[in-house]
Motif scaffolding. Structure first.
Motif, mmCIF file in Angstrom:
data_model
loop_
_atom_site.group_PDB
_atom_site.id
_atom_site.type_symbol
_atom_site.label_atom_id
_atom_site.label_comp_id
_atom_site.label_asym_id
_atom_site.label_seq_id
_atom_site.Cartn_x
_atom_site.Cartn_y
_atom_site.Cartn_z
ATOM 1 N N ARG A 104 -7.160 -4.030 -2.595
ATOM 2 C CA ARG A 104 -7.407 -2.624 -2.909
ATOM 3 C C ARG A 104 -8.295 -2.005 -1.838
ATOM 4 N N CYS B 89 0.845 -1.192 0.000
ATOM 5 C CA CYS B 89 0.000 0.000 0.000
ATOM 6 C C CYS B 89 0.881 1.241 0.000
ATOM 7 N N GLN C 99 8.604 7.008 -2.005
ATOM 8 C CA GLN C 99 7.207 6.774 -1.664
ATOM 9 C C GLN C 99 7.055 6.330 -0.222
ATOM 10 N N GLN D 255 11.906 2.813 -9.311
ATOM 11 C CA GLN D 255 10.991 2.504 -8.211
ATOM 12 C C GLN D 255 10.866 0.999 -8.005
ATOM 13 N N VAL E 74 0.012 0.321 -4.360
ATOM 14 C CA VAL E 74 1.169 1.061 -4.872
ATOM 15 C C VAL E 74 1.149 1.139 -6.397
ATOM 16 N N ARG E 75 1.622 2.266 -6.931
ATOM 17 C CA ARG E 75 1.821 2.435 -8.363
ATOM 18 C C ARG E 75 3.322 2.556 -8.618
ATOM 19 N N ILE E 76 3.838 1.669 -9.430
ATOM 20 C CA ILE E 76 5.263 1.686 -9.766
ATOM 21 C C ILE E 76 5.382 2.172 -11.198
ATOM 22 N N GLU E 77 5.952 3.337 -11.369
ATOM 23 C CA GLU E 77 5.899 4.007 -12.665
ATOM 24 C C GLU E 77 7.205 3.959 -13.439
ATOM 25 N N ARG F 273 -3.558 3.686 -1.002
ATOM 26 C CA ARG F 273 -4.006 2.961 -2.189
ATOM 27 C C ARG F 273 -2.996 1.860 -2.467
#
Length: 253
Positions: free
Chosen positions: A64, A25, A48, A85, A78-81, A76
């Motif tokens: 989620r 998260c 992050q 990361q 996690v978003r790995i862009e 939320r």
């Protein structure tokens, strides 16, 4: 290239430890204000505020909901862009004792399951029956349990050693292998992955042709660890007819 290598590293960790993935998260803010730390249980990983939770496991939708509604704090999944990361998070998971480590795996292998080789297993010599009943017997124990899948000779050796050392070598034992859907095509139930057909795993019969199991026999569609052949794989009727006592070995996935 670095991205693909990092993904492979994640998969290697999971394969080696046999631990199901937990959840990661993230707080929506990327970088805490100067002089402030991430609020517990979140911690700074790269740029992050993340919380890597190896205890909560479930579907994408459940996890989620867990991040957003249970943890709150604008959390939320996690978003790995980018690859950087991903590499940082991979390093954290690799070195963290709380996630994916073998130590954590062993601690979670709770009774009646025990660590046998590299699997969390329960050899049950008391509850015996046909393939279908014993598959259900394992499943109702929860924790994603099923009949055991033995994928190589070293793991077979560990299981057989355990059976003999514990004095449980008075029965055959069901494993998750079946060719019910397609004769001669052996897969692990219920996932459908291929069963290894190596001669070092399957029984050899003492007949004139030294036949090697499994036989192309439509009446023998399930497999056991066969007591008479020192617990090599052998194909038998899924109802266990004429095979004596057949008990389950359950595996916690």
């Amino acid at each position: 290239m670095r991205y693909s290598l990092t993904v492979k590293r994640f998969l290697a960790i999971m394969k080696r430890t046999h631990v199901l993935p937990g959840v990661v998260c993230a707080l929506l803010m990327m970088i805490p204000a100067k002089g402030l730390d991430c609020d517990f249980p979140f911690e700074m990983i790269g740029t992050q505020c993340l919380f890597v939770d190896s205890m909560e496991k479930g579907s994408f939708y459940d996890m989620r909901f867990y991040c957003t509604n249970v943890l709150g704090q604008d959390a939320r999944l996690v978003r790995i862009e980018n690859a950087t990361q991903l590499a940082v998070l991979s390093d954290y998971i690799y070195f963290s004792a709380s996630v994916f480590s073998l130590a954590a795996f062993i601690e979670e292998c709770t009774l009646p399951f025990e660590q046998i080789g590299n699997q969390c297993l329960f050899v049950d010599p008391l509850e015996c029956g046909n393939f279908y009943d014993m598959r259900l017997h394992c499943a109702v124990r929860g924790m994603d349990a099923s009949l055991v899948k033995i994928r190589d000779a070293s793991q077979l050796e560990a299981v057989v050693r355990y059976i003999k050392e514990k004095g449980l070598n008075h029965a055959n034992y069901w494993i998750a292998a079946t060719d019910e859907d397609e004769e001669g095509h052996w897969v692990w139930s219920p996932k459908g992955t291929e069963v290894p057909m190596s001669p070092i795993l399957w029984r050899h019969d003492c007949d004139a042709n030294h036949s090697r199991r499994p036989l192309m026999d439509p009446e023998k569609n399930c497999a056991v660890l066969d007591m008479e052949s020192n617990y090599y794989f052998a194909d038998v009727s899924c109802l266990g007819e004429g095979e004596g006592k057949i008990c389950p070995i359950c595996e916690r996935l």
